[in-house]
Design a protein around this motif. Structure first.
Motif, PDB file in Angstrom:
ATOM      1  N   ASP A  37       7.324  34.102  31.548  1.00  0.00           N
ATOM      2  CA  ASP A  37       7.853  33.341  32.917  1.00  0.00           C
ATOM      3  C   ASP A  37       8.395  34.499  33.750  1.00  0.00           C
ATOM      4  OD1 ASP A  37       9.904  34.340  31.407  1.00  0.00           O
ATOM      5  OD2 ASP A  37      11.323  32.622  31.874  1.00  0.00           O
ATOM      6  N   ALA A  96       9.990  41.504  26.446  1.00  0.00           N
ATOM      7  CA  ALA A  96      10.138  40.239  27.353  1.00  0.00           C
ATOM      8  C   ALA A  96      11.184  41.218  28.434  1.00  0.00           C
ATOM      9  CB  ALA A  96      10.650  39.228  26.635  1.00  0.00           C
ATOM     10  N   GLY A  97      11.001  42.410  28.914  1.00  0.00           N
ATOM     11  CA  GLY A  97      11.967  42.855  29.595  1.00  0.00           C
ATOM     12  C   GLY A  97      13.416  42.680  28.918  1.00  0.00           C
ATOM     13  N   THR A  99      16.873  43.622  27.360  1.00  0.00           N
ATOM     14  CA  THR A  99      17.843  44.660  27.284  1.00  0.00           C
ATOM     15  C   THR A  99      18.906  44.873  26.368  1.00  0.00           C
ATOM     16  OG1 THR A  99      17.929  44.017  29.781  1.00  0.00           O
ATOM     17  CG2 THR A  99      19.974  45.739  28.931  1.00  0.00           C
ATOM     18  N   ARG A 104      23.007  41.701  21.082  1.00  0.00           N
ATOM     19  CA  ARG A 104      21.982  41.260  20.476  1.00  0.00           C
ATOM     20  C   ARG A 104      21.812  42.360  19.271  1.00  0.00           C
ATOM     21  NH1 ARG A 104      19.162  41.118  26.152  1.00  0.00           N
ATOM     22  NH2 ARG A 104      19.408  38.941  26.766  1.00  0.00           N
ATOM     23  N   ILE A 147      20.854  38.295  30.168  1.00  0.00           N
ATOM     24  CA  ILE A 147      22.148  39.247  30.317  1.00  0.00           C
ATOM     25  C   ILE A 147      22.523  38.796  31.827  1.00  0.00           C
ATOM     26  CG2 ILE A 147      21.927  41.393  28.968  1.00  0.00           C
ATOM     27  CD1 ILE A 147      20.854  42.790  31.452  1.00  0.00           C
ATOM     28  N   GLU A 188      16.766  39.806  38.080  1.00  0.00           N
ATOM     29  CA  GLU A 188      16.219  41.522  38.152  1.00  0.00           C
ATOM     30  C   GLU A 188      15.537  41.887  39.173  1.00  0.00           C
ATOM     31  OE1 GLU A 188      16.683  43.095  33.661  1.00  0.00           O
ATOM     32  OE2 GLU A 188      14.678  42.125  34.104  1.00  0.00           O
TER      33      GLU A 188
HETATM   34  N1  ARG Z   1      16.754  42.005  31.192  1.00  0.00           N
HETATM   35  C1  ARG Z   1      17.170  40.535  30.945  1.00  0.00           C
HETATM   36  C2  ARG Z   1      17.630  40.418  29.675  1.00  0.00           C
HETATM   37  O1  ARG Z   1      17.429  41.204  28.927  1.00  0.00           O
HETATM   38  C3  ARG Z   1      16.065  39.564  31.236  1.00  0.00           C
HETATM   39  C4  ARG Z   1      15.079  39.425  30.568  1.00  0.00           C
HETATM   40  C5  ARG Z   1      14.364  37.978  30.751  1.00  0.00           C
HETATM   41  N2  ARG Z   1      12.801  38.249  30.420  1.00  0.00           N
HETATM   42  C6  ARG Z   1      11.994  37.157  30.530  1.00  0.00           C
HETATM   43  N3  ARG Z   1      10.687  37.451  30.060  1.00  0.00           N
HETATM   44  N4  ARG Z   1      12.289  36.121  31.076  1.00  0.00           N
HETATM   45  O2  ARG Z   1      18.567  39.425  29.187  1.00  0.00           O
END
Ligand code: ARG
Length: 486
Positions: A37, A96-97, A99, A104, A147, A188
């Motif tokens: 997403d 998934a990007g 962090t 975690r 985050i 982000e």
């Molecule tokens: N970087 C942020 C985190 O780690 C948001 C990542 C959201 N990723 C996504 N695929 N929706 O919390």
């Protein structure tokens, strides 16, 4: 929270039709799980009807897998279901990007950081929300489990009166801003940029005080993959390959491909040409929906017949069990049953049930309960004389039921069965919550991709309507035939 852990249909890159569970994959394949997403990190490419997850993360994952000699399979889930998926060993890694945060890190291991990002405030241009102080007294959206959610909580400790709204997917957050239910969101930078480009009425401002948050790959605790992954990631960094991919995905966002016209607040201008290229993608959900419905009706009918026979036997324990069963399955929400079957089955039985199987099983169990009552009524409505005649001629009970009573009962209850089928067809949309990409879910994916909402949903509604009409028509033909054959 249950639905958050939406594990779903696996997609082997390039081959989008395999319905496989992670655990069944041989060792030559790595399973990645992501939350698609999040353009340009990961999102569905819906052009041309292919079901493919693409993006920055997917490119990196493909390179990693190739370098290490694995095939790659991609599964999806809502963001807050990703870490639970690793813990349940349903996937080998998450991209998934995500962090790395101390909380975690208690539950999963992380690779080195492969990309740095910053948080921004996304809001309508007219609202002038640019700094965190401006957020006082405002409704602010964030994606659940991210985050950004944590950061927003930290901000609201400093700035008074902020109301948080947590949603499962980022496109939903953006949609809520557009419909004015929230004032802004924390998203982000690279992701915000795409949404702002597609929705010219929105803007985003980087929050300066925020320290940069990097993306890393997450693995189950103790995974052997961390080291080799880190090695290849470092190589990619050193050779400038990561930077190249970043430029590819982040300088030209997917959003620029869409021709989104700004919607005046309060006004609704529909433009179906925007989803024209994605129509094949949505239509691909039809066979799955039909397969699902027909299987559930068929199995539900058999199960319902068994239950109704139990109810009319007069054998106390059987009657009691069948009645208790019916009351439980009619007395609890279908959505809840679905979630229980999907999430509890692996824990209780060790069998990693696929979303589709869980759907068919739940719908069979549920519709069996309803149908058993209908069939019981149908059987009891058959003229007593029929039973008496058969008995006096010495026809055995089983044969009498099968040959004489049930066929007449079925004929009588045909309209009720058609009702049940229509209900099931429409309720099949519920399985989208556990990640089956049927009609509704396909429409939502297209909406997320195009940063729009109404057109794909209206189109999905049209498909359901046409299917139900088709069903009704064929049922009335069938009924006429049956009546003529009397
Ligand atoms: N970087 C942020 C985190 O780690 C948001 C990542 C959201 N990723 C996504 N695929 N929706 O919390």
């Amino acid at each position: 929270m249950l639905f958050a852990a939406t594990l779903t249909i696996c997609i082997i890159t390039g081959n989008s039709h395999s319905l496989q569970a992670a655990s069944s994959v041989g060792k030559d394949t790595l399973t990645m799980i992501t939350s698609p997403d999040y353009p340009p990190y990961e999102f569905y490419d819906t052009q041309g009807g292919e079901r493919k997850i693409v993006g920055f993360d997917v490119d990196i994952a493909n390179t990693l897998a190739k370098e290490l000699g694995f095939k790659l399979q991609i599964m999806e889930s809502d963001f807050n279901g990703l870490i639970p998926a690793l813990q349940a060993n349903r996937a080998d890694f998450v991209m998934a990007g995500m962090t790395p945060t101390p909380e975690r890190q208690k539950n999963v291991d992380f690779s080195i950081i492969y990309y740095e990002a910053k948080d921004t405030i996304v809001a309508p241009k007219t609202s002038n929300l640019k700094q965190i102080q401006d957020l006082a007294g405002k409704k602010i959206g964030v994606q659940l489990g991210t985050i950004q959610e944590q950061n927003a909580k930290k901000i609201s400790a400093k700035v008074p009166g902020i109301q948080l709204k947590q949603l499962n997917r980022v496109p939903e957050v953006i949609q809520e801003i557009k419909s004015g239910r929230i004032d802004g969101a924390i998203v982000e930078d690279t992701v915000a940029k795409g949404f702002a480009q597609a929705n010219p009425e929105l803007e985003f401002t980087v929050i300066p005080s925020q320290e940069a948050s990097g993306s890393a790959i997450a693995f189950p605790k103790g995974s052997q993959l961390v080291e080799p992954f880190n090695k290849v990631l470092q190589q990619m960094k050193d050779k400038g390959e990561l930077q190249k991919l970043a430029t590819k995905w982040f300088s030209q966002t997917t959003a620029t491909k869409t021709t989104s016209t700004p919607t005046a607040k309060g006004g609704l201008n529909l433009d179906f040409t925007r989803i024209l290229p994605d129509i094949p993608f949505i239509l691909k959900g039809i066979p799955l929906t039909l397969l699902f419905t027909l299987l559930s009706v068929f199995l539900g009918l058999i199960w319902g017949t068994v239950l109704s026979l139990c109810k009319i036997t007069g054998i106390k324990p059987l009657v009691w069990v069948a009645n208790a069963y019916t009351s439980v399955f009619r007395g609890t929400p279908l959505l809840l049953q679905l979630a229980l079957v999907y999430y509890a089955t692996p824990q209780l039985t060790g069998y990693d049930i696929s979303a589709l199987e869980a759907g068919v099983l739940t719908f069979t169990l549920n519709s069996g309960a309803y149908m058993s009552e209908t069939i019981r009524g149908g059987i009891q409505a058959v003229d007593k004389g029929q039973t008496e005649a058969a008995m006096s001629m010495g026809v055995p009970y089983r044969l009498m039921m099968w040959d004489i009573i049930l066929p007449q009962a079925l004929k009588n209850i045909l309209p009720a069965l058609v009702n049940e089928t229509i209900g099931l067809l429409k309720d099949s949309a519920l399985v989208s919550t556990i990640g089956v990409v049927e009609i509704l879910r396909s429409a939502q994916i297209v909406g997320a991709n195009k940063y729009i909402y109404f057109e794909p949903l209206l189109f999905a509604g049209l498909i359901y309507y046409v299917l139900v009409m088709g069903l009704t028509k064929s049922a009335s033909v069938l009924e006429r035939r049956l009546r003529q054959s009397e």
